[in-house]
Design an enzyme around this catalytic site. Sequence first.
Site, PDB file in Angstrom:
ATOM      1  N   ALA A 108      -3.132  -3.265  10.786  1.00  0.00           N
ATOM      2  CA  ALA A 108      -3.456  -2.414   9.632  1.00  0.00           C
ATOM      3  C   ALA A 108      -2.259  -2.391   8.690  1.00  0.00           C
ATOM      4  O   ALA A 108      -1.509  -1.421   8.632  1.00  0.00           O
ATOM      5  CB  ALA A 108      -3.805  -1.008  10.103  1.00  0.00           C
ATOM      6  N   GLY A 109      -2.066  -3.492   7.978  1.00  0.00           N
ATOM      7  CA  GLY A 109      -0.887  -3.582   7.142  1.00  0.00           C
ATOM      8  C   GLY A 109       0.351  -3.784   7.997  1.00  0.00           C
ATOM      9  O   GLY A 109       0.272  -4.141   9.177  1.00  0.00           O
TER      10      GLY A 109
ATOM     11  N   HIS B 256       1.851 -10.750  11.812  1.00  0.00           N
ATOM     12  CA  HIS B 256       0.597 -11.188  11.202  1.00  0.00           C
ATOM     13  C   HIS B 256       0.357 -12.686  11.373  1.00  0.00           C
ATOM     14  O   HIS B 256      -0.792 -13.129  11.370  1.00  0.00           O
ATOM     15  CB  HIS B 256       0.574 -10.834   9.711  1.00  0.00           C
ATOM     16  CG  HIS B 256       0.202  -9.417   9.425  1.00  0.00           C
ATOM     17  ND1 HIS B 256       1.079  -8.367   9.589  1.00  0.00           N
ATOM     18  CD2 HIS B 256      -0.963  -8.870   9.006  1.00  0.00           C
ATOM     19  CE1 HIS B 256       0.470  -7.245   9.275  1.00  0.00           C
ATOM     20  NE2 HIS B 256      -0.768  -7.521   8.911  1.00  0.00           N
TER      21      HIS B 256
ATOM     22  N   GLN C 181      -9.985  -2.585   6.996  1.00  0.00           N
ATOM     23  CA  GLN C 181     -10.760  -2.002   5.906  1.00  0.00           C
ATOM     24  C   GLN C 181     -12.053  -1.427   6.488  1.00  0.00           C
ATOM     25  O   GLN C 181     -12.649  -2.008   7.391  1.00  0.00           O
ATOM     26  CB  GLN C 181     -11.091  -3.069   4.858  1.00  0.00           C
ATOM     27  CG  GLN C 181      -9.874  -3.761   4.262  1.00  0.00           C
ATOM     28  CD  GLN C 181      -9.310  -3.044   3.052  1.00  0.00           C
ATOM     29  OE1 GLN C 181      -9.881  -2.083   2.549  1.00  0.00           O
ATOM     30  NE2 GLN C 181      -8.170  -3.514   2.586  1.00  0.00           N
TER      31      GLN C 181
ATOM     32  N   HIS D 126       0.814  -1.225   0.000  1.00  0.00           N
ATOM     33  CA  HIS D 126       0.000   0.000   0.000  1.00  0.00           C
ATOM     34  C   HIS D 126       0.843   1.270   0.000  1.00  0.00           C
ATOM     35  O   HIS D 126       0.408   2.304  -0.503  1.00  0.00           O
ATOM     36  CB  HIS D 126      -0.907   0.019   1.237  1.00  0.00           C
ATOM     37  CG  HIS D 126      -1.907  -1.079   1.274  1.00  0.00           C
ATOM     38  ND1 HIS D 126      -3.135  -0.999   0.647  1.00  0.00           N
ATOM     39  CD2 HIS D 126      -1.866  -2.308   1.851  1.00  0.00           C
ATOM     40  CE1 HIS D 126      -3.805  -2.121   0.849  1.00  0.00           C
ATOM     41  NE2 HIS D 126      -3.057  -2.930   1.567  1.00  0.00           N
TER      42      HIS D 126
ATOM     43  N   ASP E 241       2.433  -6.202   2.360  1.00  0.00           N
ATOM     44  CA  ASP E 241       1.194  -5.526   2.788  1.00  0.00           C
ATOM     45  C   ASP E 241       1.561  -4.251   3.563  1.00  0.00           C
ATOM     46  O   ASP E 241       0.859  -3.848   4.496  1.00  0.00           O
ATOM     47  CB  ASP E 241       0.325  -6.452   3.645  1.00  0.00           C
ATOM     48  CG  ASP E 241      -1.106  -5.930   3.834  1.00  0.00           C
ATOM     49  OD1 ASP E 241      -1.506  -4.997   3.102  1.00  0.00           O
ATOM     50  OD2 ASP E 241      -1.811  -6.439   4.723  1.00  0.00           O
TER      51      ASP E 241
ATOM     52  N   ASN F 232      -4.863 -14.171   7.641  1.00  0.00           N
ATOM     53  CA  ASN F 232      -5.382 -12.895   8.129  1.00  0.00           C
ATOM     54  C   ASN F 232      -6.689 -12.515   7.431  1.00  0.00           C
ATOM     55  O   ASN F 232      -6.772 -12.479   6.203  1.00  0.00           O
ATOM     56  CB  ASN F 232      -4.337 -11.801   7.926  1.00  0.00           C
ATOM     57  CG  ASN F 232      -3.164 -11.984   8.864  1.00  0.00           C
ATOM     58  OD1 ASN F 232      -3.179 -11.537  10.003  1.00  0.00           O
ATOM     59  ND2 ASN F 232      -2.147 -12.692   8.388  1.00  0.00           N
TER      60      ASN F 232
END
EC number: 3.5.1.25
Length: 380
Positions: free
Chosen positions: A305-306, A248, A141, A62, A271, A216
């Site tokens: 979150a990432g 993660h 998300q 991202h 990610d 995840n």
Amino acid sequence: MGKSLLFSNVLVVDEDGVERIDVLTADGRIEKMGHGLVAKDAQAFDGRGKILMPGFIDIHVHGANGFDVMDADAAALSGIAQALPKEGVTAFVATTMTQTEGRIAHAVETAGKYRSADGEAELLGIHLEGPFLSPEQAGAQNPEHFLKPELDLFNHWQVLGGGHIRIVTLAPELEGADKFIAGLEASGVIASIGHSAATYEQAVASNAQHVTHLFNQMTAFHHREPGVVGAAMLDSRFRVELIADLIHSHPAAVKLAYQQIGAGRLILITDAMRAKGLGYGNYDLGGQTVVVDETGARIQTGRLAGSVLTMDRALRNVRDLAQCSLPELAQMSSGNAAAALGLHGKGKIARGMDADLVLMTEALEVELTVCRGEIAFSAN
């Protein structure tokens, strides 16, 4: 194009094996491979004690260095593309977040028009992560903007993006998903299961070919309901993304993924979000505040979150946990991603291939990254 590069006596590693050999690049491609190569105009590198691998391909990232794909700005994309070679990444797929239709459209249009400059990691296309996701597996998300799969909406975004959307993460159990996935398949776009509450049977029955960030935000394995995780492990058609930051997924889960799925189907991803490469603090991700500290990157609910993972760190983690071979690492960090995207010039080191290369120490620390024949990062 920059000057030619000559790597002498280097241990060349890709998914096909390991060989100590010389490699000469010219005009952005690998021109020759052999022993005792000489090129008087080439910039020379002594490869003794070094490993030369295909440049890493991150198909799910991202942002980095303060920039995010959802900034929908060419300068942000350039910032990401300039930051990634430091970790050995020579190509990437710009990944969006669930947001309003308008913001997604703007991000897709901007990424679709972007062309990486010399010395930057190459933007290969767009990974649409959302908004066709399950509220039960939202993660970081924003479920306020979730939608049922709509092929007309996707096609609109695809036109805006100049046909550069390559991957769509979606929940296959949602109403309309079957038709949607069929439409993606017909247009050569990868349908990936993620942020999904699908049962094992629903995952296997779907025509998806890919699984987003294994373990995840998907139905976990249970002995009476194997879930998406079970499908990813047992159905050999799935290529499976893995975030090997050991946050993660527990180290044992990473080792399990390698042992059960194998290097032939795993794709290492980061990610990563905009905090990658920066310090601890508060950052934005898709309009939500993310706190980055020693426990990872998390929104205010505590959900991940990432990440701030780098690809070279992911390789070292997997090597240490799985005791896998160097060719397997090359397969998981570049070869499988190139195959998934249908890239015939990337993912291997061979004559005529793109000169996307990463020179590493035996400890898998990045010393030099070459993007399409141009030195994009040098530790020295």
